[in-house]
Design a protein around this motif. Structure first.
Motif, PDB file in Angstrom:
ATOM      1  N   VAL A   1      28.589  41.988  50.260  1.00  0.00           N
ATOM      2  CA  VAL A   1      28.458  42.745  49.019  1.00  0.00           C
ATOM      3  C   VAL A   1      29.339  42.265  47.722  1.00  0.00           C
ATOM      4  N   MET A   2      28.735  41.851  46.755  1.00  0.00           N
ATOM      5  CA  MET A   2      29.241  41.721  45.723  1.00  0.00           C
ATOM      6  C   MET A   2      30.011  42.875  44.450  1.00  0.00           C
ATOM      7  N   MET A   3      31.347  42.031  44.411  1.00  0.00           N
ATOM      8  CA  MET A   3      32.747  43.007  43.862  1.00  0.00           C
ATOM      9  C   MET A   3      32.798  41.668  42.975  1.00  0.00           C
ATOM     10  N   LEU A   4      33.706  42.838  41.354  1.00  0.00           N
ATOM     11  CA  LEU A   4      33.856  41.652  40.182  1.00  0.00           C
ATOM     12  C   LEU A   4      35.271  42.761  40.804  1.00  0.00           C
ATOM     13  N   ALA A   5      36.242  41.414  40.574  1.00  0.00           N
ATOM     14  CA  ALA A   5      37.475  41.842  40.443  1.00  0.00           C
ATOM     15  C   ALA A   5      37.979  41.706  39.123  1.00  0.00           C
ATOM     16  N   GLY A   6      38.979  42.081  38.042  1.00  0.00           N
ATOM     17  CA  GLY A   6      39.605  41.882  37.706  1.00  0.00           C
ATOM     18  C   GLY A   6      41.514  42.074  37.118  1.00  0.00           C
TER      19      GLY A   6
ATOM     20  N   ALA B   1      27.866  48.271  36.638  1.00  0.00           N
ATOM     21  CA  ALA B   1      29.410  47.788  37.496  1.00  0.00           C
ATOM     22  C   ALA B   1      29.963  46.578  36.829  1.00  0.00           C
ATOM     23  N   LEU B   2      29.282  45.765  36.142  1.00  0.00           N
ATOM     24  CA  LEU B   2      29.446  44.392  35.286  1.00  0.00           C
ATOM     25  C   LEU B   2      29.708  45.023  33.760  1.00  0.00           C
ATOM     26  N   ILE B   3      29.301  45.366  33.127  1.00  0.00           N
ATOM     27  CA  ILE B   3      29.559  45.634  31.876  1.00  0.00           C
ATOM     28  C   ILE B   3      30.828  45.629  31.605  1.00  0.00           C
ATOM     29  N   PRO B   4      31.363  47.336  31.985  1.00  0.00           N
ATOM     30  CA  PRO B   4      33.085  47.576  31.937  1.00  0.00           C
ATOM     31  C   PRO B   4      33.566  46.289  32.459  1.00  0.00           C
ATOM     32  N   VAL B   5      33.543  45.264  33.645  1.00  0.00           N
ATOM     33  CA  VAL B   5      34.629  44.065  34.313  1.00  0.00           C
ATOM     34  C   VAL B   5      34.531  43.480  32.959  1.00  0.00           C
ATOM     35  N   LYS B   6      33.252  42.918  32.615  1.00  0.00           N
ATOM     36  CA  LYS B   6      33.593  42.135  31.847  1.00  0.00           C
ATOM     37  C   LYS B   6      33.804  41.971  30.467  1.00  0.00           C
ATOM     38  N   THR B   7      33.910  43.501  30.190  1.00  0.00           N
ATOM     39  CA  THR B   7      34.422  44.139  28.477  1.00  0.00           C
ATOM     40  C   THR B   7      35.622  43.520  28.893  1.00  0.00           C
ATOM     41  N   ILE B   8      36.354  44.294  30.046  1.00  0.00           N
ATOM     42  CA  ILE B   8      37.810  44.657  29.551  1.00  0.00           C
ATOM     43  C   ILE B   8      38.413  43.293  30.660  1.00  0.00           C
ATOM     44  N   ALA B   9      38.048  41.814  30.803  1.00  0.00           N
ATOM     45  CA  ALA B   9      38.981  40.686  30.883  1.00  0.00           C
ATOM     46  C   ALA B   9      37.132  39.931  31.580  1.00  0.00           C
ATOM     47  N   PHE B  10      36.904  39.009  30.559  1.00  0.00           N
ATOM     48  CA  PHE B  10      35.423  38.305  31.139  1.00  0.00           C
ATOM     49  C   PHE B  10      35.806  36.963  31.489  1.00  0.00           C
ATOM     50  N   ASP B  11      36.919  36.672  31.092  1.00  0.00           N
ATOM     51  CA  ASP B  11      37.238  35.066  31.288  1.00  0.00           C
ATOM     52  C   ASP B  11      38.228  35.162  32.300  1.00  0.00           C
ATOM     53  N   GLU B  12      38.566  36.384  32.683  1.00  0.00           N
ATOM     54  CA  GLU B  12      40.163  36.936  34.177  1.00  0.00           C
ATOM     55  C   GLU B  12      39.066  37.351  35.517  1.00  0.00           C
ATOM     56  N   THR B  13      37.617  37.814  35.330  1.00  0.00           N
ATOM     57  CA  THR B  13      37.318  38.459  36.002  1.00  0.00           C
ATOM     58  C   THR B  13      36.734  37.387  37.827  1.00  0.00           C
ATOM     59  N   VAL B  14      37.063  37.483  38.461  1.00  0.00           N
ATOM     60  CA  VAL B  14      36.140  36.695  39.526  1.00  0.00           C
ATOM     61  C   VAL B  14      34.929  38.150  40.922  1.00  0.00           C
ATOM     62  N   ASN B  15      34.710  36.791  40.822  1.00  0.00           N
ATOM     63  CA  ASN B  15      33.090  37.838  41.529  1.00  0.00           C
ATOM     64  C   ASN B  15      33.298  37.162  43.225  1.00  0.00           C
ATOM     65  N   VAL B  16      33.637  37.669  43.807  1.00  0.00           N
ATOM     66  CA  VAL B  16      34.422  38.063  45.448  1.00  0.00           C
ATOM     67  C   VAL B  16      33.472  38.303  45.742  1.00  0.00           C
TER      68      VAL B  16
ATOM     69  N   GLU C   1      32.512  51.738  52.970  1.00  0.00           N
ATOM     70  CA  GLU C   1      32.774  51.931  53.937  1.00  0.00           C
ATOM     71  C   GLU C   1      33.225  50.404  53.986  1.00  0.00           C
ATOM     72  N   LYS C   2      32.506  49.227  54.092  1.00  0.00           N
ATOM     73  CA  LYS C   2      32.698  48.241  53.398  1.00  0.00           C
ATOM     74  C   LYS C   2      33.848  47.560  52.771  1.00  0.00           C
ATOM     75  N   VAL C   3      33.871  48.238  51.818  1.00  0.00           N
ATOM     76  CA  VAL C   3      34.698  47.700  50.234  1.00  0.00           C
ATOM     77  C   VAL C   3      36.586  48.367  50.865  1.00  0.00           C
ATOM     78  N   ALA C   4      35.643  49.541  51.496  1.00  0.00           N
ATOM     79  CA  ALA C   4      37.487  49.958  51.678  1.00  0.00           C
ATOM     80  C   ALA C   4      38.310  49.601  52.948  1.00  0.00           C
TER      81      ALA C   4
ATOM     82  N   THR D   1      34.911  46.199  40.548  1.00  0.00           N
ATOM     83  CA  THR D   1      33.969  46.884  40.771  1.00  0.00           C
ATOM     84  C   THR D   1      32.834  47.412  41.562  1.00  0.00           C
ATOM     85  N   VAL D   2      31.544  47.979  42.333  1.00  0.00           N
ATOM     86  CA  VAL D   2      31.329  47.080  43.108  1.00  0.00           C
ATOM     87  C   VAL D   2      29.692  47.590  43.057  1.00  0.00           C
ATOM     88  N   PRO D   3      28.278  46.650  42.360  1.00  0.00           N
ATOM     89  CA  PRO D   3      27.404  47.281  42.455  1.00  0.00           C
ATOM     90  C   PRO D   3      26.378  47.829  43.518  1.00  0.00           C
TER      91      PRO D   3
END
Length: 345
Positions: free
Chosen positions: A162-167, A281-296, A198-201, A172-174
């Protein structure tokens, strides 16, 4: 800034990614900023000549040393440790070549194998170019799915990554990822949302050390369907999934209107958002912190992180790339690997 990386842990395995892109650039920059950015020890799986050529092209005074995974941590302070690939690497910056696909794939496979053998504590991947891999016969939809297949091979399975974008301020998780927008409603199911939630939690508890994670669940339609007047997916699919999560003692709320879900006050009310489709999922997290976001990648038997950007062929080899997302990926991988190692089996 000082690193809190556990010296007893193995280094991180960093893949080369697409050699015609910025992966080699930001790797060199990340090593050069290792003390300033508190980057934990890592080694690069790459073509040895390719990384030296890129350092010369960028005018970076980065010593590069060929090594083995088990010796990389000792090398790291004085030189960039490179574990050479067997397949040749030919591509020049900005000119991807399908002939490099075997090397790109080899790097990913060896990083996972090293991690599972205890030679690396986590996998960190530089961006790949899927079209180039497809032209060479690569059959997997993308990086994440390929890692799931490798996990199945070495750890049994099936594993469902599962892909999570973590800033710094938002995770966020799509629920659906590379699916055309028109097909999202037919792909979205109550079971899919429940399983991913459940996996995210579980991973927020195990690897992010959040004892009681709060999960916000976005609606699919404008205003979360507005009581069924703008769509019924919220009532028919999403709300039953939230009820399932609550029955599993997971603190989940929603469906929530996405247009009021990402402002600062709202973000303080949850630890992660389940979004219904890729851009939600991706627009808000990249807008807030594009250079600091990590794909987990969640749901794998090993930790994997990656920068949140692509290959950026237009600036590869120019010195214009920024390495902040990679340095954050390396730091987060180290932190998650420590937590994973300490968690109960």
């Amino acid at each position: 800034m000082t690193t809190t990386f556990d010296a007893a842990m193995p280094p991180l395995a960093l893949t080369m990614g697409e050699p015609a892109g910025v992966g080699l650039d930001i790797t060199l920059m990340a090593w050069a900023a290792r003390r300033q950015r508190a980057v934990p020890p890592f080694y690069l799986l790459a073509g040895f000549d390719a990384i030296r050529r890129r350092a010369d092209r960028l005018g970076l005074d980065v010593p590069v040393r060929e090594t083995r995974p088990e010796d990389a941590a000792m090398v790291f302070n004085e030189a960039l440790p490179v574990v050479p690939l067997e397949a040749p690497v030919k591509a020049e910056p900005g000119a991807p070549d399908p002939a490099d696909a075997p090397a790109v794939i080899e790097g990913i496979e060896r990083a996972v194998k090293d991690c599972r053998a205890g030679l690396a504590s986590a996998v960190v991947t530089n961006p790949i170019h899927k079209k180039t891999l497809y032209d060479a016969g690569f059959i997997h939809p993308g990086h994440t799915e390929f890692l799931g297949v490798l996990a199945d091979i070495w750890d049994g399975g099936p594993w469902s990554p599962v892909m999570m974008l973590a800033g710094p301020e938002l995770r966020t998780v799509p629920i659906t990822v590379h699916v055309p927008l028109a097909r999202v409603p037919e792909v979205l199911t109550t079971k899919l949302i429940t399983d991913i939630g459940e996996k995210v939690a579980n991973e927020l508890i195990r690897r992010f050390s959040i004892a009681a994670p709060r999960i916000a669940v976005a609606g699919l339609n404008p205003h979360a369907g507005e009581s069924g007047s703008i769509g019924t997916e919220e009532a028919d699919i999403i709300a039953p999934a939230i009820a399932n999560l609550i029955r599993k003692r997971i603190n989940a709320v929603g469906p929530l209107s996405a247009d009021t879900l990402f402002h600062p006050e709202a973000r303080r009310s949850y630890d992660a958002v389940l979004a219904m489709y890729h851009d939600q999922a991706l627009i808000p997290v990249k807008t807030i912190a594009f250079d600091e976001t990590v794909n987990v990648t969640l749901g794998l038997p090993f930790v994997r992180t990656s920068p949140d950007h692509g290959t950026a062929f237009d600036i590869a080899g120019t010195g214009k790339a920024r390495a902040l997302s990679l340095t954050r990926s390396l730091r987060l991988a180290g932190r998650l690997a420590r937590a994973d190692a300490r968690a109960p089996a």
